[in-house]
Design an enzyme around this catalytic site. Structure first.
Site, PDB file in Angstrom:
ATOM      1  N   ASP A  78      -0.453   4.805   0.772  1.00  0.00           N
ATOM      2  CA  ASP A  78      -1.391   5.108   2.194  1.00  0.00           C
ATOM      3  C   ASP A  78      -0.251   4.707   3.366  1.00  0.00           C
ATOM      4  O   ASP A  78       0.187   4.030   3.588  1.00  0.00           O
ATOM      5  CB  ASP A  78      -2.615   4.848   2.054  1.00  0.00           C
ATOM      6  CG  ASP A  78      -3.144   3.827   2.848  1.00  0.00           C
ATOM      7  OD1 ASP A  78      -2.017   2.828   2.223  1.00  0.00           O
ATOM      8  OD2 ASP A  78      -3.758   3.543   3.355  1.00  0.00           O
TER       9      ASP A  78
ATOM     10  N   ASP B  86       6.196   0.967   7.173  1.00  0.00           N
ATOM     11  CA  ASP B  86       4.782   0.946   6.921  1.00  0.00           C
ATOM     12  C   ASP B  86       3.824   1.735   5.798  1.00  0.00           C
ATOM     13  O   ASP B  86       3.586   2.227   6.301  1.00  0.00           O
ATOM     14  CB  ASP B  86       3.975   0.258   8.142  1.00  0.00           C
ATOM     15  CG  ASP B  86       2.389   0.719   7.979  1.00  0.00           C
ATOM     16  OD1 ASP B  86       1.829   0.109   7.110  1.00  0.00           O
ATOM     17  OD2 ASP B  86       2.046   0.359   9.212  1.00  0.00           O
TER      18      ASP B  86
ATOM     19  N   HIS C 102       0.868  -1.017   0.082  1.00  0.00           N
ATOM     20  CA  HIS C 102       0.407   0.135  -0.010  1.00  0.00           C
ATOM     21  C   HIS C 102       0.673   1.014  -0.059  1.00  0.00           C
ATOM     22  O   HIS C 102       1.345   1.160   0.840  1.00  0.00           O
ATOM     23  CB  HIS C 102      -1.466   0.257   1.489  1.00  0.00           C
ATOM     24  CG  HIS C 102      -0.203  -0.150   2.606  1.00  0.00           C
ATOM     25  ND1 HIS C 102      -0.352   1.194   2.894  1.00  0.00           N
ATOM     26  CD2 HIS C 102       0.461  -0.693   3.325  1.00  0.00           C
ATOM     27  CE1 HIS C 102       0.499   0.678   4.526  1.00  0.00           C
ATOM     28  NE2 HIS C 102       0.603  -0.730   4.575  1.00  0.00           N
TER      29      HIS C 102
ATOM     30  N   HIS D  86       3.073   3.200  12.598  1.00  0.00           N
ATOM     31  CA  HIS D  86       1.878   4.530  13.493  1.00  0.00           C
ATOM     32  C   HIS D  86       2.647   4.926  14.715  1.00  0.00           C
ATOM     33  O   HIS D  86       1.333   4.988  15.680  1.00  0.00           O
ATOM     34  CB  HIS D  86       0.685   3.122  13.944  1.00  0.00           C
ATOM     35  CG  HIS D  86       0.642   2.448  12.973  1.00  0.00           C
ATOM     36  ND1 HIS D  86      -0.622   2.142  13.472  1.00  0.00           N
ATOM     37  CD2 HIS D  86       0.515   1.463  11.666  1.00  0.00           C
ATOM     38  CE1 HIS D  86      -1.178   1.038  11.766  1.00  0.00           C
ATOM     39  NE2 HIS D  86      -0.216   0.678  11.175  1.00  0.00           N
TER      40      HIS D  86
ATOM     41  N   GLU E  79      -5.076   0.669   2.723  1.00  0.00           N
ATOM     42  CA  GLU E  79      -4.955  -0.109   3.765  1.00  0.00           C
ATOM     43  C   GLU E  79      -5.061   0.164   5.472  1.00  0.00           C
ATOM     44  O   GLU E  79      -5.559  -0.389   6.054  1.00  0.00           O
ATOM     45  CB  GLU E  79      -3.087  -0.627   2.941  1.00  0.00           C
ATOM     46  CG  GLU E  79      -2.905  -2.360   3.947  1.00  0.00           C
ATOM     47  CD  GLU E  79      -2.476  -2.125   5.136  1.00  0.00           C
ATOM     48  OE1 GLU E  79      -2.992  -2.750   6.203  1.00  0.00           O
ATOM     49  OE2 GLU E  79      -2.401  -0.841   5.936  1.00  0.00           O
ATOM     50  N   GLU E  80      -4.697   1.805   5.135  1.00  0.00           N
ATOM     51  CA  GLU E  80      -5.130   2.097   6.848  1.00  0.00           C
ATOM     52  C   GLU E  80      -5.910   2.318   7.250  1.00  0.00           C
ATOM     53  O   GLU E  80      -5.753   2.690   8.194  1.00  0.00           O
ATOM     54  CB  GLU E  80      -4.052   2.983   7.073  1.00  0.00           C
ATOM     55  CG  GLU E  80      -2.261   3.177   6.349  1.00  0.00           C
ATOM     56  CD  GLU E  80      -1.681   1.822   7.181  1.00  0.00           C
ATOM     57  OE1 GLU E  80      -2.511   1.627   8.422  1.00  0.00           O
ATOM     58  OE2 GLU E  80      -0.475   1.373   7.882  1.00  0.00           O
TER      59      GLU E  80
END
Lengths: 468, 468
Positions: free
Chosen positions: A101, A132, A99, A440, A166-167
């Site tokens: 995003d 990520d 991903h 995150h 995805e997030e």
């Protein structure tokens, strides 16, 4: 080291043209990563919509330039990028999923350098999305682009599916997947969006937890009240919120929602045994996250708690006066964002019903609650003994100099279970990151050494799968 | 109606010059109130410092213009305004206490009109500070200024002490009080910073609750963590905060902190009886604050819970992701602002110790807590049968057409207990507001009818006290 011998036995060198292309490309690989990381593609922030599209276009142009056949599929949200190399008759087909995003960067004041101004400190690149997932998915894009640029034929067909939601739950991909089934047809999905077991201990991840996210709104009086004139006579929504959330967890770290554990799959003894052999050190783990000590469900090890047991986390709390100074108010409302990680056999929809009856039973008088489920997805398991897992071991040992351990991961990639179902394929989770990469979190980072090893392992993987 | 007859018997008309000055002054009284309300004198907001000083100067100029002898005493915070009329030998001395600072207006989006742009809707002026306390203290200032302007001699000496830190604990006044004892020497302190019992039911308030305010900080890991990779293995500070706060209150609305009730004074039967006669209606009360129903400590009526039982309220909650969308984070920290209302015999300092041992006992593993006490003050009781209470009954009946009921108030005016102690005086609490005036809340208001009756009652009070 039987695994390692077995791997080595099926190992083979990359074509010299490919290897030299990889060796000469390191600077370019890093420069492109940093360029991509500068784009704040926060999918949950509507004010960043243009940036998310820009991150997609950046990748599309790169894949086009490399000669991949690409397609950008518009959705109600952000585009699905699909690309592929030429078919190779008789060879398996691999689909790389990732991903473009990223998570919101807040709290900004905790970042040492701005989240979207990537900087390299002691061999690590710091930026939101570094691990990520931009840094990790880029390893596969680089390896395929370099194969193509080397003039050597790829030994199998490689497809890419890179999404931008995805997030936030991959809802649009979820909806589109059946329609794309033919286009995405493959034997194995390859995903790099997780971590190694530890520095220098690469891993093949054979399971992921599912997820269910919620927001809970609690309302009392129609407006904020003076806590002196009304305190003690009118229920306090902030206290009610605390009571409701606290009632969901007991002192032993077990989730206290009736029926939640009914459909939880026990952890196979063979995995519990294997994980114990990993030699986890709780004190080391606690200090790696800056916690005074670890705390979780009684009767399970830290790895079991993270990988194969359900968890409940409050992600955010909001109520009343949060500014400077004292305000003796009885707030009219309070709200919380919270989420569960799910293990095999747990169903997010069933969970929502359990939470609703829990709230119904525990809500104090004079208080109204509203539960808003956001997204949910079941857990996912992969076969640690598939030909693909074995091929990955070979490729990883070649790149990292040591064979991978077989683990699970506590995070969720909601779409993978759907891939297995709709595309009827295997899954290969190859995390190049580290547990302390702060995905995150503020100061997210990715080791450039892991980045380059990941590119090398990816390039070898295509060969290993084809010859497996 | 024996009380009413007894009042009437000692009642007497105001001098015609004073009465006509009051009657002709209504427009001016309102215009000046609105002018003062426009100044955002938020004492807890450091960015409003100049505005708080401006509100003080506005009042100082008004009192100077009226011929009062005034003094502005600089402190480490905001100035203490002291003023007085000429001494009247043989007559008692009354001290009017009030404050020119206001609560923060947040949440702003719930205000129908901006908090510092006063507007009159159906006979009520809406603005922060309308009832707490600018509108109420101004009734006494207007009455005294009009007495002075009428040319008629005031029948007693009236002093004023108006401060700018009541909403943040009156610490500087508290420190200065002994030094000012001589200057403020008086027989009775008159305060209008509370409410009538109900519309058309004026009251003399014979007791206030004390207060103790705190902020609780809860820390876990050194930075926000990915709730997937770490959820279940690392204690969640937001959950710990909820557990700690929820553990302080039981399902019956009783505070669950060991020892808290040990020094709580029981409510005298005579007051419990009198309050029952007020005919409170819980359903009416609940709907007046927009709550579906009331909830509080079992075994006590609503008035008993509000006026004479300890209460605990969470004033604010903060943790993790509070913005748009989902962020599956395990937050590094969480915090809450909370406050207690205290009843006679409770000591804020002792309470702090009880809370600390409670937190010590209930804090989950892997979590660190820090408790920051802000300000505290004991409760206060006044004699319902003093000559001043009787004089107030006379004045109130003349202005409102009905004698007042004797009640208590759940709010706190921390400095009053200190007045009793340092100045050795009586206290007279005459609230002109209404329970639904939304003090400390959005859309704070004050009925202009109550405002004018308050001015009339205040003017009569000076005469009633002198002739009592």
């Amino acid at each position: 080291m039987s695994q390692s011998e077995q791997s080595s036995s099926s190992a083979s060198q990359l074509p010299a043209e490919v290897q030299s292309r990889l060796d000469d490309g390191k600077q370019r690989h890093e420069a492109e990563l940093i360029e991509w990381l500068k784009i704040p593609s926060i999918s949950s922030d509507s004010s960043r919509r243009d940036d998310v599209h820009q991150a997609a276009n950046w990748l599309l142009e790169k894949m086009n330039a490399a000669g991949l056949q690409t397609e950008s599929i518009s959705t109600n949200g952000f585009p699905l990028l699909v690309a592929s190399t030429p078919p190779v008759p008789g060879a398996p087909v691999a689909l790389v999923y990732g991903h473009y995003d990223v998570q919101p960067p807040e709290p900004l004041d905790l970042w040492t350098s701005p989240p979207f101004e990537p900087v390299v400190r002691d061999g690590k690149v710091f930026a939101r999305g570094a691990t990520d997932d931009k840094g990790q998915v880029l390893t596969h894009i680089h390896s395929v682009c370099d194969w193509l640029a080397s003039g050597q034929p790829l030994p199998l067909q490689i497809k890419f599916l890179i999404e931008g939601e995805e997030e936030v739950g991959s809802q649009n991909l979820d909806d589109w997947l059946p329609e794309l089934a033919e286009k995405l047809a493959c034997d194995v999905v390859v995903v790099s969006d997780s971590s190694q077991y530890a520095p220098g201990r690469p891993a093949v991840t054979c399971g992921l937890r599912g997820i269910a996210t919620y927001e809970l709104f609690v309302d009392g009086p129609s407006h904020d009240l003076h806590s002196g004139s009304f305190g003690g006579a009118v229920a306090n929504p902030a206290m009610a919120l605390c009571q409701l959330l606290a009632s969901m967890k007991d002192a032993d770290g077990k989730i206290a929602i009736d029926g939640l554990y009914d459909d939880v799959a026990p952890i196979p003894d063979i995995e519990r045994e294997a994980w114990k052999q990993l030699g986890a050190d709780d004190e080391e783990f606690a200090s790696s996250v800056g916690a005074s000590k670890l705390h979780g469900e009684a009767g399970y090890t830290t790895d079991e708690r993270r990988w194969a047991r359900p968890s409940l986390d409050i992600n955010g709390l909001t109520s009343g006066h949060q500014g400077e100074g004292v305000k003796t108010v009885l707030p009219a409302k309070a709200s919380a964002k919270f989420s569960f990680r799910l293990v095999p056999n747990q169903d997010p929809k069933r969970l929502t019903g359990l939470i609703e009856s829990h709230l119904e039973r525990h809500c104090p008088p004079g208080i109204r609650w509203t539960l808003k489920p956001d997204h949910g997805a079941g857990a996912m398991l992969a076969d640690a003994n598939s030909r693909y897992a074995k091929a990955a071991s070979v490729a990883i040992e070649q790149a990292f100099g040591t064979p991978p351990v077989m683990i699970r991961e506590g995070g969720s990639i909601p779409i993978l279970a759907r891939f297995q179902e709709v595309l009827d394929c295997d899954c290969l989770l190859l995390g190049w990151g580290q547990n302390d990469d702060a995905a995150h979190s503020p100061n997210e980072k990715f080791s450039l050494e892991d980045f380059h090893r990941g590119i090398q392992a990816s390039a070898s993987l295509w060969q290993a799968i084809a010859s497996a």
